[in-house]
Design an enzyme around this catalytic site. Structure first.
Site, mmCIF file in Angstrom:
data_model
loop_
_atom_site.group_PDB
_atom_site.id
_atom_site.type_symbol
_atom_site.label_atom_id
_atom_site.label_comp_id
_atom_site.label_asym_id
_atom_site.label_seq_id
_atom_site.Cartn_x
_atom_site.Cartn_y
_atom_site.Cartn_z
ATOM 1 C CB SER A 126 -18.829 -16.606 15.731
ATOM 2 O OG SER A 126 -19.387 -17.015 14.517
ATOM 3 C CG ASP A 197 -16.006 -12.261 10.069
ATOM 4 O OD1 ASP A 197 -16.122 -13.348 9.470
ATOM 5 O OD2 ASP A 197 -16.263 -12.113 11.281
ATOM 6 C CG HIS A 230 -15.248 -15.711 11.814
ATOM 7 N ND1 HIS A 230 -16.218 -14.776 12.105
ATOM 8 C CD2 HIS A 230 -15.653 -16.867 12.407
ATOM 9 C CE1 HIS A 230 -17.166 -15.356 12.844
ATOM 10 N NE2 HIS A 230 -16.837 -16.619 13.043
#
Length: 253
Positions: A126, A197, A230
């Site tokens: 991320s 995501d 995610h």
């Protein structure tokens, strides 16, 4: 550790944020590579060190720093662990060059004391992936955004569920320098992103890969995972292990 000087620059108004604790996973076999792994927004180094310790990569030393706690625009200024300030999670958001430089300098600093024959890499998840990709651009330019020299030689970059900061100016900055283009073409990058995501949308990961590729990062692999949100899954980490073993030419223990 404060980075008020590590990123260089004499701006008296610099904000010096303290980096958190660094966790190290020592190699179980012969040490051949060291990779700094960067966590996501709001996380800490220990979360990833446990997972990385379980990977079948006995020749890799992992260094998992913790980002500074700082006000984050995305959270309305509420403090969180963050490698840089983000107003929005996409490649179109304004770039916090000062924060990116400081974190890239922290990564370079952690790698700078490794033995000369050890291959060096940076990876992350991320916002950590975004910082890893920013480090990749510092490596090919040989300098940070503030023009201070970047002196670490990266052999691999991995980004999971991330995006590319400073994407709007990348191609223009690379034009006209054969040396920069040559470095970009020879740097192996692995990007992975889940189609489900809901934090860093898949389109941002995919567009970042496309921008890097068209700018000259031709040794780039992009893997998509259908339905993945995610987070990471064993299948994705297996791919990371295979790719790192091949790119870094890791031998058996």
């Amino acid at each position: 550790m404060s980075f008020s000087n590590s990123a260089g620059g004499s701006n008296a108004a610099r904000t010096a944020f303290e980096f958190g604790r660094t966790y190290v996973v020592r190699p179980k076999g012969r040490h051949q590579a060291t990779i700094v792994w960067l966590h996501g927004l709001g996380d800490k180094g220990s979360s990833w060190s446990q997972l990385l310790e379980s990977l079948p990569l006995p020749n890799v030393k992992w260094i998992c720093p913790t980002a500074p706690t700082r006000p984050v625009s995305l959270f309305g200024g509420f403090p969180s662990t963050a490698w840089f300030d983000a107003q929005d999670i996409s490649e179109d958001a304004p770039d916090d060059i000062e924060g990116l430089d400081a974190s890239a300098a922290h990564v370079a600093n952690l790698l700078s004391t490794e033995p000369a024959d050890i291959k060096l890499g940076v990876g992350g998840f991320s916002m950590g992936a975004a910082t890893a990709l920013y480090s990749a651009t510092c490596h090919i330019f040989g300098q940070y955004g503030n023009r201070n020299p970047y002196q670490v030689n990266l052999s691999s970059v991995v980004g999971l569920s991330g995006w590319l900061p400073c994407s709007r100016t990348l191609k223009n900055q690379m034009e006209g320098s054969n040396e920069i283009v040559r470095r970009a073409a020879s740097l192996p990058i692995l990007l992975c992103h889940g189609s489900g995501d809901d934090v860093v949308a898949y389109k941002h990961g995919e567009k970042s890969a496309r921008i890097l590729n068209s700018a000259g990062f031709s040794n780039l692999s992009f893997r998509s995972y259908n339905g993945l949100g995610h987070y990471t899954i064993p299948e994705e980490m297996d791919e990371v292990c295979r790719w790192l073993s091949a790119q870094l030419e890791l031998q058996g223990s």
